[in-house]
Design a protein around this motif. Structure first.
Motif, short mmCIF file in Angstrom:
data_model
loop_
_atom_site.label_atom_id
_atom_site.label_comp_id
_atom_site.label_asym_id
_atom_site.label_seq_id
_atom_site.Cartn_x
_atom_site.Cartn_y
_atom_site.Cartn_z
N VAL A 179 -48.97 23.34 9.71
CA VAL A 179 -47.99 24.92 10.49
C VAL A 179 -46.56 24.91 8.84
N LYS A 180 -46.27 24.10 8.20
CA LYS A 180 -45.49 23.73 7.24
C LYS A 180 -45.71 24.75 6.92
N LYS B 49 -40.99 15.06 8.99
CA LYS B 49 -40.56 14.49 9.18
C LYS B 49 -39.36 14.36 10.56
N MET B 50 -40.12 15.01 11.62
CA MET B 50 -39.82 14.47 12.80
C MET B 50 -41.19 14.41 13.53
N PRO B 51 -40.32 14.39 15.00
CA PRO B 51 -41.91 13.05 16.07
C PRO B 51 -42.26 14.59 16.93
N LYS B 52 -42.94 14.61 17.11
CA LYS B 52 -44.04 15.31 17.88
C LYS B 52 -42.86 15.40 18.62
N PHE C 140 -35.89 23.70 16.96
CA PHE C 140 -35.50 22.39 16.82
C PHE C 140 -34.82 22.95 15.22
N ASP C 141 -35.25 22.96 13.98
CA ASP C 141 -34.24 23.01 13.26
C ASP C 141 -35.20 24.06 12.64
#
Length: 485
Positions: free
Chosen positions: A291-292, A319-322, A333-334
């Motif tokens: 996705v990134k 670096k995020m949880p699922k 989210f961010d």
């Protein structure tokens, strides 16, 4: 000679040598630095000693120069329709500095740029004749966007997908650069008023502010899924439970419309109904790296996007949880994006997957109109293939024809779009941002891509939607760009 006298003479001689060396250094090295220092009062007086060159929109100057009645500065900057074009021009202020195009091309506009100087100017140390900056902005599109946003907090951007030309860039509420161009008491009072205004009129929301893009980001996730081969067609059923339990949690994600057919919906249907569950699950299935990578190919996470004004960096987190990854699938989210960035996403889709570098200056000229610098269309990236772009166009047309974006329909014109409602604030307590991104193509092949974001803190929350608040503005901008009624 007496030994003491001889030593004293040698010491004095060395002092004279040191003094001469210091004077030479100050004159030849420090002197030039001091002369060039931006805080040198003489330089500033010289910069405002003559009329300036102009910023041109649609063949007409939207800036000017006026003589001042007192003080050291002979001229100050003036603006035609200052609030309308402030997000493009920026300001040139005797006290508060220069920003945006005024700042970037200050040397050309005031004649200090070496390219504006003749040989005689160089020899005698004089300023050159000021040049002009020609923009890609189309007045009709700019005025339509500004009128549509009105007194709302918001921003709008229009891009020609084939060239990357920025046709409109508006941020509201706006300000009048003319009111802070001089050094009078009135200018100071206007600056204080603008600076203390809670609506932040000095901010450029279109270019320099980022926001959660909400459901408009689903286009990026859909592009990643099609390009990666997770799904081969926009009409293939997805693996999407309704509701969807966020991985590693007991939180269940639902959809805005409980009656929407979102369970295992195809990408086309999921975009039509803006199904959160489908795209949250899709982001998890793809993984954050894919996705990134797609977001970055569209322009996210680029710290050097210059149009030529430097744009704020749009961000896709890592670096995020699922559970958080799932939220990014619906633009929460961010995830943060400028309206310019979301216009770039739609522009690439409309242009067969090719993202042209956005720019709002076509030419910089000298006082005689001869070009000092020209800007030709350049491809920035190819985030998706032509076949993926065509599928996304078809799905976006369905959104406009029978989905959440019906307010942007234009008879006889192909219009594709995506709505978005982005939550924000502590515990999502603030009114959500209303987004609308779209493209339009007429029979002659002319195109335009648009992004509109509206932040209306006074609206009734239940009445806030991308289709309702931002859709009509996007429609009017597309009509102005294509010259349709």
């Amino acid at each position: 000679m007496n030994k003491t006298i001889r030593r004293t003479a040698v010491f004095c001689f060395l002092l004279v040598i040191a003094l001469l060396a210091r004077v030479t250094w100050v004159q030849e090295v420090d002197g030039q630095a001091l002369a060039d220092d931006k805080y040198n009062r003489r330089n500033m007086i010289a910069q405002y000693a003559n009329p300036f060159g102009d910023i041109i929109v649609g063949g007409q100057p939207v800036t000017g120069s006026a003589q001042t009645s007192n003080g050291d500065f002979k001229y100050k900057r003036t603006y035609t329709d200052g609030p309308l074009y402030s997000a493009v021009t920026g300001r040139m202020s005797q006290v508060y500095g220069a920003t945006q195009l005024e700042g970037i091309y200050q040397g050309v506009l005031n004649g200090t740029d070496s390219r504006t100087k003749s040989l005689l100017d160089v020899v005698i140390g004089s300023h050159g004749k000021p040049g002009d900056v020609l923009t890609t902005i189309e007045p009709a599109v700019q005025k339509t966007a500004y009128k549509g946003l009105g007194n709302k907090n918001g921003a709008a951007v229009a891009i020609d997908p084939k060239t990357g030309n920025i046709l409109a860039m508006v941020s509201t509420p706006s300000y009048d650069p003319s009111k802070i161009a001089g050094g009078s008491k009135a200018d100071g009072q206007a600056w204080q008023q603008y600076s203390q205004d809670k609506s932040r009129p000095l901010d450029n929301r279109a270019l320099r502010q980022t926001y959660p893009p909400g459901s408009t980001f689903k286009l990026v996730v859909a592009a990643a899924a099609l390009q990666d081969g997770l799904y081969s067609s926009i009409d293939q059923s997805t693996s999407s439970p309704n509701p969807y339990t966020l991985p590693g949690t007991v939180s269940r994600l639902t959809n805005e419309n409980p009656a929407a057919p979102c369970e295992n919906a195809s990408i086309r249907t999921a975009l039509e109904y803006s199904c959160n569950t489908v795209f949250a699950k899709m982001a998890v299935d793809l993984g954050q790296d894919k996705v990134k990578a797609m977001a970055d190919a569209f322009g996210f996470d680029s710290g050097n996007l210059d149009i030529p004004v430097r744009a704020a960096q749009s961000v896709y987190p890592t670096k995020m949880p699922k559970s958080s990854l799932a939220q990014t699938g619906i633009g929460q989210f961010d995830v943060r994006a400028t309206p310019l960035q979301m216009a770039m996403v739609v522009s690439a889709i409309a242009n067969g997957g090719k993202l042209m570098a956005p720019h709002m200056v076509s030419k910089v000229t000298d006082s005689g109109g001869d070009p000092l610098q020209t800007f030709e269309p350049q491809r920035k990236s190819q985030p998706i293939s032509e076949s993926t772009a065509k599928q996304l166009q078809d799905a976006m047309v369905s959104v406009i024809q029978k989905g959440t974006g019906t307010n942007a329909q234009i008879p006889g014109v192909e219009v594709g779009g995506k709505t978005g409602t982005a939550q924000h604030g502590v515990d999502n307590g603030d009114n959500p941002y209303a987004w609308f991104v779209s493209y339009a193509k007429d029979g002659s092949g002319k195109q335009v891509a648009v992004a509109v974001m509206v932040d209306d803190p006074d609206a009734v929350r239940s009445e806030i939607s991308g289709n309702g608040l931002a859709g009509p503005i996007a429609k009017s901008m597309m009509q102005a760009a294509l010259k349709t009624s």
